[in-house]
Design a protein around this motif. Structure first.
Motif, PDB file in Angstrom:
ATOM      1  N   THR A  93       0.848  -1.192   0.000  1.00  0.00           N
ATOM      2  CA  THR A  93       0.000   0.000   0.000  1.00  0.00           C
ATOM      3  C   THR A  93       0.885   1.243   0.000  1.00  0.00           C
ATOM      4  OG1 THR A  93      -0.014   0.088   2.383  1.00  0.00           O
ATOM      5  CG2 THR A  93      -1.781  -1.202   1.343  1.00  0.00           C
ATOM      6  N   ALA A  94       0.275   2.405  -0.195  1.00  0.00           N
ATOM      7  CA  ALA A  94       1.041   3.661  -0.212  1.00  0.00           C
ATOM      8  C   ALA A  94       1.752   3.879   1.119  1.00  0.00           C
ATOM      9  CB  ALA A  94       0.117   4.834  -0.525  1.00  0.00           C
ATOM     10  N   SER A  95       1.031   3.637   2.239  1.00  0.00           N
ATOM     11  CA  SER A  95       1.665   3.851   3.548  1.00  0.00           C
ATOM     12  C   SER A  95       2.724   2.771   3.800  1.00  0.00           C
ATOM     13  CB  SER A  95       0.614   3.851   4.659  1.00  0.00           C
ATOM     14  OG  SER A  95       0.045   2.568   4.777  1.00  0.00           O
ATOM     15  N   GLY A  96       2.449   1.557   3.327  1.00  0.00           N
ATOM     16  CA  GLY A  96       3.440   0.474   3.465  1.00  0.00           C
ATOM     17  C   GLY A  96       4.713   0.809   2.713  1.00  0.00           C
ATOM     18  N   ARG A  97       4.565   1.457   1.560  1.00  0.00           N
ATOM     19  CA  ARG A  97       5.722   1.858   0.759  1.00  0.00           C
ATOM     20  C   ARG A  97       6.571   2.886   1.517  1.00  0.00           C
ATOM     21  NH1 ARG A  97       6.310   0.700  -4.590  1.00  0.00           N
ATOM     22  NH2 ARG A  97       4.191  -0.105  -4.675  1.00  0.00           N
ATOM     23  N   ILE A  98       5.876   3.811   2.183  1.00  0.00           N
ATOM     24  CA  ILE A  98       6.614   4.833   2.966  1.00  0.00           C
ATOM     25  C   ILE A  98       7.334   4.170   4.141  1.00  0.00           C
ATOM     26  CG2 ILE A  98       6.321   6.846   4.474  1.00  0.00           C
ATOM     27  CD1 ILE A  98       4.096   7.748   2.557  1.00  0.00           C
ATOM     28  N   ASP A  99       6.627   3.240   4.811  1.00  0.00           N
ATOM     29  CA  ASP A  99       7.256   2.534   5.939  1.00  0.00           C
ATOM     30  C   ASP A  99       8.499   1.768   5.475  1.00  0.00           C
ATOM     31  OD1 ASP A  99       5.287   3.480   7.542  1.00  0.00           O
ATOM     32  OD2 ASP A  99       4.097   1.635   7.562  1.00  0.00           O
ATOM     33  N   TRP A 100       8.368   1.103   4.349  1.00  0.00           N
ATOM     34  CA  TRP A 100       9.493   0.337   3.783  1.00  0.00           C
ATOM     35  C   TRP A 100      10.673   1.268   3.484  1.00  0.00           C
ATOM     36  CZ3 TRP A 100      11.623  -4.263   2.819  1.00  0.00           C
ATOM     37  CH2 TRP A 100      12.566  -4.359   1.805  1.00  0.00           C
ATOM     38  N   THR A 101      10.372   2.392   2.840  1.00  0.00           N
ATOM     39  CA  THR A 101      11.421   3.354   2.487  1.00  0.00           C
ATOM     40  C   THR A 101      12.119   3.863   3.747  1.00  0.00           C
ATOM     41  OG1 THR A 101      10.084   4.019   0.607  1.00  0.00           O
ATOM     42  CG2 THR A 101      11.898   5.475   1.194  1.00  0.00           C
ATOM     43  N   LEU A 102      11.304   4.193   4.743  1.00  0.00           N
ATOM     44  CA  LEU A 102      11.853   4.699   6.007  1.00  0.00           C
ATOM     45  C   LEU A 102      12.791   3.661   6.638  1.00  0.00           C
ATOM     46  CD1 LEU A 102      11.506   7.320   7.598  1.00  0.00           C
ATOM     47  CD2 LEU A 102       9.774   6.166   8.990  1.00  0.00           C
ATOM     48  N   CYS A 103      12.334   2.409   6.614  1.00  0.00           N
ATOM     49  CA  CYS A 103      13.141   1.330   7.217  1.00  0.00           C
ATOM     50  C   CYS A 103      14.504   1.217   6.536  1.00  0.00           C
ATOM     51  CB  CYS A 103      12.418  -0.020   7.093  1.00  0.00           C
ATOM     52  SG  CYS A 103      11.129  -0.236   8.304  1.00  0.00           S
ATOM     53  N   ILE A 104      14.521   1.221   5.210  1.00  0.00           N
ATOM     54  CA  ILE A 104      15.818   1.041   4.536  1.00  0.00           C
ATOM     55  C   ILE A 104      16.696   2.290   4.666  1.00  0.00           C
ATOM     56  CG2 ILE A 104      15.082  -0.779   2.943  1.00  0.00           C
ATOM     57  CD1 ILE A 104      14.761   1.242   0.783  1.00  0.00           C
ATOM     58  N   TYR A 105      16.070   3.465   4.846  1.00  0.00           N
ATOM     59  CA  TYR A 105      16.869   4.680   5.019  1.00  0.00           C
ATOM     60  C   TYR A 105      17.550   4.717   6.391  1.00  0.00           C
ATOM     61  CZ  TYR A 105      15.006   6.895   0.755  1.00  0.00           C
ATOM     62  OH  TYR A 105      14.674   7.192  -0.531  1.00  0.00           O
ATOM     63  N   VAL A 106      16.859   4.221   7.398  1.00  0.00           N
ATOM     64  CA  VAL A 106      17.450   4.304   8.758  1.00  0.00           C
ATOM     65  C   VAL A 106      18.251   3.045   9.112  1.00  0.00           C
ATOM     66  CG1 VAL A 106      15.658   5.843   9.637  1.00  0.00           C
ATOM     67  CG2 VAL A 106      15.424   3.386   9.990  1.00  0.00           C
ATOM     68  N   TRP A 107      18.296   2.081   8.193  1.00  0.00           N
ATOM     69  CA  TRP A 107      18.899   0.792   8.555  1.00  0.00           C
ATOM     70  C   TRP A 107      20.341   0.934   9.054  1.00  0.00           C
ATOM     71  CZ3 TRP A 107      17.678  -3.562  10.394  1.00  0.00           C
ATOM     72  CH2 TRP A 107      18.634  -4.567  10.485  1.00  0.00           C
ATOM     73  N   GLY A 108      21.137   1.742   8.375  1.00  0.00           N
ATOM     74  CA  GLY A 108      22.548   1.886   8.748  1.00  0.00           C
ATOM     75  C   GLY A 108      22.712   2.251  10.216  1.00  0.00           C
ATOM     76  N   ALA A 109      21.872   3.156  10.695  1.00  0.00           N
ATOM     77  CA  ALA A 109      21.954   3.572  12.105  1.00  0.00           C
ATOM     78  C   ALA A 109      21.315   2.535  13.019  1.00  0.00           C
ATOM     79  CB  ALA A 109      21.275   4.925  12.281  1.00  0.00           C
ATOM     80  N   ALA A 110      20.167   1.988  12.590  1.00  0.00           N
ATOM     81  CA  ALA A 110      19.442   1.028  13.442  1.00  0.00           C
ATOM     82  C   ALA A 110      20.262  -0.246  13.662  1.00  0.00           C
ATOM     83  CB  ALA A 110      18.099   0.689  12.790  1.00  0.00           C
ATOM     84  N   ALA A 111      21.063  -0.607  12.676  1.00  0.00           N
ATOM     85  CA  ALA A 111      21.844  -1.846  12.794  1.00  0.00           C
ATOM     86  C   ALA A 111      22.814  -1.780  13.977  1.00  0.00           C
ATOM     87  CB  ALA A 111      22.612  -2.089  11.497  1.00  0.00           C
ATOM     88  N   MET A 112      23.331  -0.580  14.270  1.00  0.00           N
ATOM     89  CA  MET A 112      24.254  -0.445  15.408  1.00  0.00           C
ATOM     90  C   MET A 112      23.527  -0.736  16.718  1.00  0.00           C
ATOM     91  SD  MET A 112      26.650   2.787  14.456  1.00  0.00           S
ATOM     92  CE  MET A 112      25.645   3.777  13.396  1.00  0.00           C
ATOM     93  N   LEU A 113      22.272  -0.309  16.767  1.00  0.00           N
ATOM     94  CA  LEU A 113      21.452  -0.598  17.947  1.00  0.00           C
ATOM     95  C   LEU A 113      21.236  -2.105  18.066  1.00  0.00           C
ATOM     96  CD1 LEU A 113      20.159   1.356  19.974  1.00  0.00           C
ATOM     97  CD2 LEU A 113      18.012   1.137  18.708  1.00  0.00           C
ATOM     98  N   GLY A 114      21.024  -2.755  16.937  1.00  0.00           N
ATOM     99  CA  GLY A 114      20.851  -4.207  16.920  1.00  0.00           C
ATOM    100  C   GLY A 114      22.088  -4.927  17.434  1.00  0.00           C
ATOM    101  N   ALA A 115      23.260  -4.389  17.085  1.00  0.00           N
ATOM    102  CA  ALA A 115      24.518  -5.001  17.541  1.00  0.00           C
ATOM    103  C   ALA A 115      24.656  -4.866  19.056  1.00  0.00           C
ATOM    104  CB  ALA A 115      25.696  -4.333  16.838  1.00  0.00           C
ATOM    105  N   TRP A 116      24.273  -3.700  19.550  1.00  0.00           N
ATOM    106  CA  TRP A 116      24.304  -3.488  21.005  1.00  0.00           C
ATOM    107  C   TRP A 116      23.347  -4.458  21.694  1.00  0.00           C
ATOM    108  CZ3 TRP A 116      20.284  -1.890  24.168  1.00  0.00           C
ATOM    109  CH2 TRP A 116      20.649  -1.573  25.484  1.00  0.00           C
ATOM    110  N   LEU A 117      22.182  -4.669  21.079  1.00  0.00           N
ATOM    111  CA  LEU A 117      21.186  -5.588  21.620  1.00  0.00           C
ATOM    112  C   LEU A 117      21.716  -7.021  21.637  1.00  0.00           C
ATOM    113  CD1 LEU A 117      18.252  -5.382  22.631  1.00  0.00           C
ATOM    114  CD2 LEU A 117      17.501  -6.032  20.339  1.00  0.00           C
ATOM    115  N   ALA A 118      22.453  -7.384  20.591  1.00  0.00           N
ATOM    116  CA  ALA A 118      23.019  -8.740  20.513  1.00  0.00           C
ATOM    117  C   ALA A 118      23.927  -8.993  21.711  1.00  0.00           C
ATOM    118  CB  ALA A 118      23.799  -8.903  19.213  1.00  0.00           C
TER     119      ALA A 118
END
Lengths: 48, 498
Positions: free
Chosen positions: B417-442
């Motif tokens: 959907t249109a909103s799903g597309r925006i959510d997807w785009t947002l996710c891939i744009y912030v991934w580089g930063a979010a991944a560091m949080l994931g590493a800390w969580l690991a």
């Protein structure tokens, strides 16, 4: 041939062999670049 | 004529955001640069000036509670393919409380005149102090022509010392380092990631540094110095930093001597098997790098005669690693704000950034797998997933627009959907930063019952690079807060294949 001469010869052989091994970097780089070229070509053909 | 201030402000904001995204591409450019320079090592190397040369070598082994590993290391040194009358082993026992003294004394009795046990009664000051105890003893006599500094757990390939000393035949060379490979016999997912990291960081990056004429670090586990080089830098390893090996490397080059990385001298080392242990080890290294970045602040990007540490290429390599997490955060920030202000522009710069990252990743990983076939065979999965499944998805999304958003859902009769597309785009744009949080969580979950499964899964998801970035951020914080710099030794239990 003395032990020292034999050691020297062994040392030179080792240097020549390792220098030769370094020349493999060129075909390895070409292979890696070829992989990138294939992926970019797929992108250009199917997803441009 | 009136000035259109809102338009100028808008353009200014866009330029700043584009600069943020550009900062995120600098590490990619640096990696691509190094891997493009790497093949030149086929011709621009030191073999033309090397010659068979077997000087008297004093091996200094710092040891604090190294009972499980030090015996095997000494045994291997005694069987090296090197004239045994030209090799002496000095084990500096840093007030060990385990059976290290007994083991070393037994070796000393079995090999009189070849193995020496040096005991420090007051220990715990760190590796540099321990090494200096041994170096002062070695330099007090005129016997040693070269000094090999190693770790107590590493195992040298039989021909590795001879492969290192041959470069010292050139008097311009001050020190030589070897390829330290991960060598545990019982590997796990983390040691396989580390094995790939060492192929990238040593076999590839240090060859490139050989070509460019500036070496960032002689590996602390295997650094061979000429006597003249050690004496020129004061006859001791610099103390007061957590990165004594890097500082020694810098000081040697600042004194006008050349450093050489010898890729065919193999040294096997035992590496951490848990994220927590790796975190502690790398935090020490990263904090050391923060200290050195500050210490050598007048060096960066200021080319000088006599050394290449001030060159633009070396500065780019140093800071693209040192500031990698900052670059990732800036890029994510820039992309997300651009998405709000100019989504088309955001899509274009995202594609440029991640397509270049994908091409660099493919080129460097495929190259790396060829550089060390042994590591490539057992760690090819970790090589492919080195940036993490998440970044892999982002790269596929950038390389093949529409594949993941339209084509794959379409196979199952689904549509975003249109909103799903925006959510997807947002996710891939912030991934580089979010991944560091994931590493800390690991790291946070690793000690829990579910952590045995969850921690590896998280690391495969966010990638090994994100873990190193998270550790680097921790190092900024710890240095800023001037946290305790007590030396925390990485535990070694003798897992290296002999």
């Amino acid at each position: 041939m003395t032990d020292s001469d034999a050691d020297d010869e062994k040392g030179w052989r080792s240097i020549r062999r390792d220098a030769r091994l370094e020349r493999r970097l060129l075909p390895q780089a070409v292979a890696a670049l070829a992989l990138v070229a294939v992926v970019v070509a797929i992108r250009e053909v199917f997803f441009a | 004529m009136s000035i259109d201030w809102p338009s100028i402000l808008d353009d200014g904001v866009i330029v700043v955001l584009l600069l943020c995204v550009a900062a995120g591409t600098l590490p990619v450019i640096s990696t691509a640069f190094q891997f493009l320079v790497l093949p030149f090592h086929a011709f621009v190397n030191h073999y033309g000036r090397a010659a068979p040369y077997t000087p008297n070598v004093a091996v200094i082994v710092p040891a604090w509670n190294e009972g499980p590993v030090v015996g095997a290391s000494i045994d291997r040194l005694l069987t090296l393919d090197y004239p045994q009358d030209r090799l002496r082993i000095y084990v500096v026992d840093d007030a060990s409380t385990d059976d290290t003294p007994e083991i070393v004394r037994a070796k000393e009795r079995e090999n009189p005149g070849r193995v020496f046990h040096l005991r420090r009664e007051q220990g715990g000051e760190g590796k540099a102090h321990t090494l200096n105890h041994g170096i002062s003893r070695v330099l007090a006599s005129s016997w040693a022509q070269a000094i090999l500094i190693m770790d107590a757990d590493v195992i040298f390939a039989r021909d590795s010392v001879a492969k290192m000393t041959r470069h010292l035949a050139d008097p311009r060379v001050g020190a030589v380092t070897a390829y330290i490979a991960e060598g545990s016999r019982d590997r796990n997912y983390l040691t396989r990631f580390i094995a790939i990291e060492y192929v990238l960081g040593q076999l590839a990056a240090r060859r490139a540094q050989n070509v460019l004429g500036a070496i960032a670090c002689l590996a602390g586990g295997a650094q061979l110095h000429s006597r003249e080089n050690l004496e020129a830098i004061g006859g001791r390893i610099p103390t007061g930093t957590l990165a004594e090996d890097t500082m020694t490397t810098f000081e040697s080059q600042l004194h006008g001597r050349r450093m050489v990385f010898e890729p065919h001298a193999l040294v096997l080392a035992e590496e951490p098997r848990t994220i927590d242990a790796l975190w502690k080890q790398r935090l020490r290294w990263a904090r050391g790098n923060v200290q050195l970045t500050r210490h050598y602040r007048r060096l960066w990007f200021r080319p000088r005669r006599g050394h290449r540490l001030g060159s633009v290429s070396f500065g780019l390599m140093w800071f693209s690693t040192f500031l990698l997490p900052v670059a990732m955060l800036l890029a994510s920030f820039g992309l997300v704000v651009l998405l709000v202000l100019h989504s088309d522009l955001a899509a274009t710069v995202f594609r440029i950034m991640w397509v270049s990252a994908a091409c660099t990743y493919l080129y460097s990983i495929f190259f790396a797998l060829q550089l060390d076939a042994r590591t490539g065979r057992h760690a090819w999965r970790e090589a492919l997933l080195f940036p993490g499944v998440g970044s892999f998805v982002v790269m596929v999304s950038a390389l093949f627009p529409g594949l993941l958003e339209n084509d794959v859902p379409g196979l199952f009769g689904l549509q975003l959907t249109a909103s799903g597309r925006i959510d997807w785009t947002l996710c891939i744009y912030v991934w580089g930063a979010a991944a560091m949080l994931g590493a800390w969580l690991a790291r946070a979950v690793e000690g829990t019952r579910a952590g045995r499964v969850l921690a590896p899964l998280l690391l495969y998801l966010v990638g090994y690079g994100s873990l190193l970035c998270a550790i680097t951020i921790d190092s900024y914080v710890k240095e800023w807060r001037k946290a305790d710099t007590a030396w925390i030794k990485t535990e070694k239990v003798g897992r290296v294949v002999g």
